[in-house]
Scaffold this motif. Structure first.
Motif, PDB file in Angstrom:
ATOM      1  N   MET A 152      55.835  -9.472  57.569  1.00  0.00           N
ATOM      2  CA  MET A 152      54.664 -10.265  57.846  1.00  0.00           C
ATOM      3  C   MET A 152      53.425  -9.385  57.898  1.00  0.00           C
ATOM      4  O   MET A 152      52.446  -9.674  57.242  1.00  0.00           O
ATOM      5  CB  MET A 152      54.885 -11.016  59.159  1.00  0.00           C
ATOM      6  CG  MET A 152      53.723 -11.880  59.561  1.00  0.00           C
ATOM      7  SD  MET A 152      54.009 -12.759  61.092  1.00  0.00           S
ATOM      8  CE  MET A 152      53.761 -11.454  62.266  1.00  0.00           C
ATOM      9  N   LYS A 153      53.494  -8.312  58.661  1.00  0.00           N
ATOM     10  CA  LYS A 153      52.341  -7.408  58.758  1.00  0.00           C
ATOM     11  C   LYS A 153      52.104  -6.701  57.426  1.00  0.00           C
ATOM     12  O   LYS A 153      50.972  -6.433  57.051  1.00  0.00           O
ATOM     13  CB  LYS A 153      52.550  -6.400  59.882  1.00  0.00           C
ATOM     14  CG  LYS A 153      52.494  -7.053  61.250  1.00  0.00           C
ATOM     15  CD  LYS A 153      52.535  -6.028  62.349  1.00  0.00           C
ATOM     16  CE  LYS A 153      52.791  -6.605  63.662  1.00  0.00           C
ATOM     17  NZ  LYS A 153      51.946  -7.061  64.546  1.00  0.00           N
ATOM     18  N   ILE A 154      53.191  -6.421  56.715  1.00  0.00           N
ATOM     19  CA  ILE A 154      53.059  -5.801  55.393  1.00  0.00           C
ATOM     20  C   ILE A 154      52.308  -6.759  54.481  1.00  0.00           C
ATOM     21  O   ILE A 154      51.376  -6.359  53.777  1.00  0.00           O
ATOM     22  CB  ILE A 154      54.447  -5.455  54.806  1.00  0.00           C
ATOM     23  CG1 ILE A 154      55.115  -4.368  55.642  1.00  0.00           C
ATOM     24  CG2 ILE A 154      54.331  -5.029  53.351  1.00  0.00           C
ATOM     25  CD1 ILE A 154      56.569  -4.115  55.302  1.00  0.00           C
ATOM     26  N   PHE A 178      64.833  -4.830  61.307  1.00  0.00           N
ATOM     27  CA  PHE A 178      63.549  -4.335  61.792  1.00  0.00           C
ATOM     28  C   PHE A 178      63.681  -3.841  63.225  1.00  0.00           C
ATOM     29  O   PHE A 178      64.290  -4.506  64.067  1.00  0.00           O
ATOM     30  CB  PHE A 178      62.484  -5.443  61.750  1.00  0.00           C
ATOM     31  CG  PHE A 178      62.062  -5.846  60.369  1.00  0.00           C
ATOM     32  CD1 PHE A 178      61.104  -5.117  59.686  1.00  0.00           C
ATOM     33  CD2 PHE A 178      62.610  -6.966  59.748  1.00  0.00           C
ATOM     34  CE1 PHE A 178      60.699  -5.496  58.411  1.00  0.00           C
ATOM     35  CE2 PHE A 178      62.220  -7.347  58.476  1.00  0.00           C
ATOM     36  CZ  PHE A 178      61.258  -6.607  57.809  1.00  0.00           C
ATOM     37  N   GLN A 179      63.123  -2.681  63.487  1.00  0.00           N
ATOM     38  CA  GLN A 179      63.071  -2.145  64.850  1.00  0.00           C
ATOM     39  C   GLN A 179      61.748  -2.593  65.464  1.00  0.00           C
ATOM     40  O   GLN A 179      60.731  -1.916  65.351  1.00  0.00           O
ATOM     41  CB  GLN A 179      63.149  -0.612  64.829  1.00  0.00           C
ATOM     42  CG  GLN A 179      64.401  -0.055  64.179  1.00  0.00           C
ATOM     43  CD  GLN A 179      65.645  -0.379  64.994  1.00  0.00           C
ATOM     44  OE1 GLN A 179      65.633  -0.352  66.203  1.00  0.00           O
ATOM     45  NE2 GLN A 179      66.724  -0.688  64.289  1.00  0.00           N
ATOM     46  N   VAL A 180      61.776  -3.774  66.094  1.00  0.00           N
ATOM     47  CA  VAL A 180      60.545  -4.353  66.626  1.00  0.00           C
ATOM     48  C   VAL A 180      60.788  -4.928  68.012  1.00  0.00           C
ATOM     49  O   VAL A 180      61.933  -5.135  68.423  1.00  0.00           O
ATOM     50  CB  VAL A 180      60.000  -5.470  65.688  1.00  0.00           C
ATOM     51  CG1 VAL A 180      59.534  -4.902  64.355  1.00  0.00           C
ATOM     52  CG2 VAL A 180      61.034  -6.563  65.483  1.00  0.00           C
ATOM     53  N   SER A 181      59.693  -5.214  68.703  1.00  0.00           N
ATOM     54  CA  SER A 181      59.796  -5.822  70.029  1.00  0.00           C
ATOM     55  C   SER A 181      60.274  -7.265  69.891  1.00  0.00           C
ATOM     56  O   SER A 181      60.268  -7.844  68.798  1.00  0.00           O
ATOM     57  CB  SER A 181      58.425  -5.802  70.714  1.00  0.00           C
ATOM     58  OG  SER A 181      57.545  -6.697  70.055  1.00  0.00           O
ATOM     59  N   ASP A 182      60.659  -7.850  71.011  1.00  0.00           N
ATOM     60  CA  ASP A 182      61.117  -9.244  70.999  1.00  0.00           C
ATOM     61  C   ASP A 182      60.011 -10.176  70.506  1.00  0.00           C
ATOM     62  O   ASP A 182      60.274 -11.129  69.767  1.00  0.00           O
ATOM     63  CB  ASP A 182      61.586  -9.673  72.398  1.00  0.00           C
ATOM     64  CG  ASP A 182      62.903  -9.014  72.789  1.00  0.00           C
ATOM     65  OD1 ASP A 182      63.596  -8.489  71.882  1.00  0.00           O
ATOM     66  OD2 ASP A 182      63.231  -9.015  73.984  1.00  0.00           O
ATOM     67  N   GLU A 183      58.790  -9.891  70.921  1.00  0.00           N
ATOM     68  CA  GLU A 183      57.651 -10.715  70.505  1.00  0.00           C
ATOM     69  C   GLU A 183      57.449 -10.627  68.985  1.00  0.00           C
ATOM     70  O   GLU A 183      57.263 -11.642  68.307  1.00  0.00           O
ATOM     71  CB  GLU A 183      56.384 -10.268  71.232  1.00  0.00           C
ATOM     72  CG  GLU A 183      55.168 -11.113  70.893  1.00  0.00           C
ATOM     73  CD  GLU A 183      53.917 -10.649  71.620  1.00  0.00           C
ATOM     74  OE1 GLU A 183      52.841 -10.715  71.000  1.00  0.00           O
ATOM     75  OE2 GLU A 183      54.024 -10.228  72.792  1.00  0.00           O
ATOM     76  N   GLU A 184      57.528  -9.401  68.453  1.00  0.00           N
ATOM     77  CA  GLU A 184      57.378  -9.220  67.003  1.00  0.00           C
ATOM     78  C   GLU A 184      58.542  -9.863  66.249  1.00  0.00           C
ATOM     79  O   GLU A 184      58.356 -10.439  65.164  1.00  0.00           O
ATOM     80  CB  GLU A 184      57.273  -7.739  66.655  1.00  0.00           C
ATOM     81  CG  GLU A 184      55.958  -7.100  67.094  1.00  0.00           C
ATOM     82  CD  GLU A 184      55.967  -5.591  66.932  1.00  0.00           C
ATOM     83  OE1 GLU A 184      54.988  -5.074  66.359  1.00  0.00           O
ATOM     84  OE2 GLU A 184      56.948  -4.940  67.367  1.00  0.00           O
ATOM     85  N   ARG A 185      59.729  -9.782  66.802  1.00  0.00           N
ATOM     86  CA  ARG A 185      60.903 -10.405  66.181  1.00  0.00           C
ATOM     87  C   ARG A 185      60.712 -11.922  66.090  1.00  0.00           C
ATOM     88  O   ARG A 185      61.026 -12.548  65.089  1.00  0.00           O
ATOM     89  CB  ARG A 185      62.179 -10.074  66.964  1.00  0.00           C
ATOM     90  CG  ARG A 185      63.448 -10.578  66.299  1.00  0.00           C
ATOM     91  CD  ARG A 185      64.710 -10.025  66.938  1.00  0.00           C
ATOM     92  NE  ARG A 185      64.712  -8.588  67.138  1.00  0.00           N
ATOM     93  CZ  ARG A 185      64.872  -7.663  66.183  1.00  0.00           C
ATOM     94  NH1 ARG A 185      65.045  -8.040  64.947  1.00  0.00           N
ATOM     95  NH2 ARG A 185      64.855  -6.382  66.470  1.00  0.00           N
ATOM     96  N   LYS A 186      60.154 -12.509  67.152  1.00  0.00           N
ATOM     97  CA  LYS A 186      59.886 -13.955  67.142  1.00  0.00           C
ATOM     98  C   LYS A 186      58.846 -14.281  66.079  1.00  0.00           C
ATOM     99  O   LYS A 186      58.993 -15.268  65.345  1.00  0.00           O
ATOM    100  CB  LYS A 186      59.425 -14.435  68.513  1.00  0.00           C
ATOM    101  CG  LYS A 186      59.185 -15.942  68.511  1.00  0.00           C
ATOM    102  CD  LYS A 186      58.741 -16.489  69.832  1.00  0.00           C
ATOM    103  CE  LYS A 186      58.466 -17.972  69.823  1.00  0.00           C
ATOM    104  NZ  LYS A 186      58.324 -18.661  68.574  1.00  0.00           N
ATOM    105  N   GLU A 187      57.796 -13.471  65.974  1.00  0.00           N
ATOM    106  CA  GLU A 187      56.770 -13.690  64.944  1.00  0.00           C
ATOM    107  C   GLU A 187      57.368 -13.603  63.541  1.00  0.00           C
ATOM    108  O   GLU A 187      57.069 -14.431  62.682  1.00  0.00           O
ATOM    109  CB  GLU A 187      55.640 -12.662  65.079  1.00  0.00           C
ATOM    110  CG  GLU A 187      54.725 -12.875  66.263  1.00  0.00           C
ATOM    111  CD  GLU A 187      53.684 -11.767  66.407  1.00  0.00           C
ATOM    112  OE1 GLU A 187      53.500 -10.961  65.467  1.00  0.00           O
ATOM    113  OE2 GLU A 187      53.043 -11.715  67.471  1.00  0.00           O
ATOM    114  N   LEU A 188      58.208 -12.587  63.330  1.00  0.00           N
ATOM    115  CA  LEU A 188      58.875 -12.431  62.033  1.00  0.00           C
ATOM    116  C   LEU A 188      59.775 -13.632  61.734  1.00  0.00           C
ATOM    117  O   LEU A 188      59.770 -14.151  60.612  1.00  0.00           O
ATOM    118  CB  LEU A 188      59.739 -11.166  62.019  1.00  0.00           C
ATOM    119  CG  LEU A 188      59.071  -9.861  61.627  1.00  0.00           C
ATOM    120  CD1 LEU A 188      60.036  -8.700  61.838  1.00  0.00           C
ATOM    121  CD2 LEU A 188      58.619  -9.907  60.180  1.00  0.00           C
ATOM    122  N   THR A 189      60.535 -14.052  62.729  1.00  0.00           N
ATOM    123  CA  THR A 189      61.430 -15.184  62.555  1.00  0.00           C
ATOM    124  C   THR A 189      60.638 -16.433  62.195  1.00  0.00           C
ATOM    125  O   THR A 189      60.998 -17.159  61.262  1.00  0.00           O
ATOM    126  CB  THR A 189      62.278 -15.417  63.826  1.00  0.00           C
ATOM    127  OG1 THR A 189      63.008 -14.216  64.109  1.00  0.00           O
ATOM    128  CG2 THR A 189      63.237 -16.588  63.673  1.00  0.00           C
TER     129      THR A 189
END
Length: 182
Positions: free
Chosen positions: A1-3, A44-55
């Motif tokens: 997403m950020k990419i 992805f090695q990301v925080s829970d918040e980032e994982r939710k955003e990605l999902t």
């Protein structure tokens, strides 16, 4: 997403190729968020918040693919809109006498574009889509470590140079720095 966000901001051509890859990843996972979570997001090695955003991002794209009928082939409307925007700019650049180097790059790539359109049988397809499909195909060949002929390499260099110039003008246009007329 950020990419995707970074690429969209910095290089529209790379963004489009990236988004086509994402579409293929979603297809490979049947546009199923559980499979996407397991096979893509979990890496992805990301925080829970980032994982939710990605999902959410992947889930929204998969939903759009199902709703737009591009689950098996084709491209999302958001990606087709990029081609349309680039096509409008392309036409404006060709119509302006202020961009002879752009016109030159296009006419250098044109014989390869025509050849590709004749080979793929999609003569009605927008020229820019043909160019992006060629670059995407080249990327896939490289990922598969397949041999690429010198003729194909020459064609891709011309097309890539042309699209790179278009992407740069697109960026300038978005920033308000492109003056098509005097």
């Amino acid at each position: 997403m950020k990419i995707a966000e970074q690429l969209k901001k910095n290089n529209i051509a790379e963004y489009l190729i990236y988004m086509w890859q994402v579409e293929d990843l979603l297809r490979a996972n049947d546009c199923d968020i559980d499979k996407i979570s397991e096979n893509i997001i979990s890496r992805f090695q990301v925080s829970d918040e980032e994982r939710k955003e990605l999902t959410d991002w992947y889930d929204n794209l998969a939903t759009m693919m199902r709703e737009e009928g591009v689950r098996e082939k084709g491209h999302l409307q958001i990606n087709r809109n990029v081609i349309l925007n680039l096509t409008e700019l392309h036409a404006a650049l060709l119509a302006s006498p202020k961009f002879p180097f752009y016109s030159s790059a296009y006419f250098k790539a044109l014989p390869f574009i025509v050849e590709l359109r004749n080979k793929n049988g999609k003569k009605e397809e927008p020229e820019l889509e043909t160019c992006f499909e060629a670059l995407y195909g080249m990327l896939l060949l490289r990922l598969q470590k397949k041999e690429i002929s010198p003729e194909t390499t020459k064609a891709m260099e011309a097309i890539s140079s042309f699209l790179s110039m278009l992407a740069n003008y697109y960026d300038k246009d978005k920033k308000g720095e492109l003056k098509l007329e005097d």
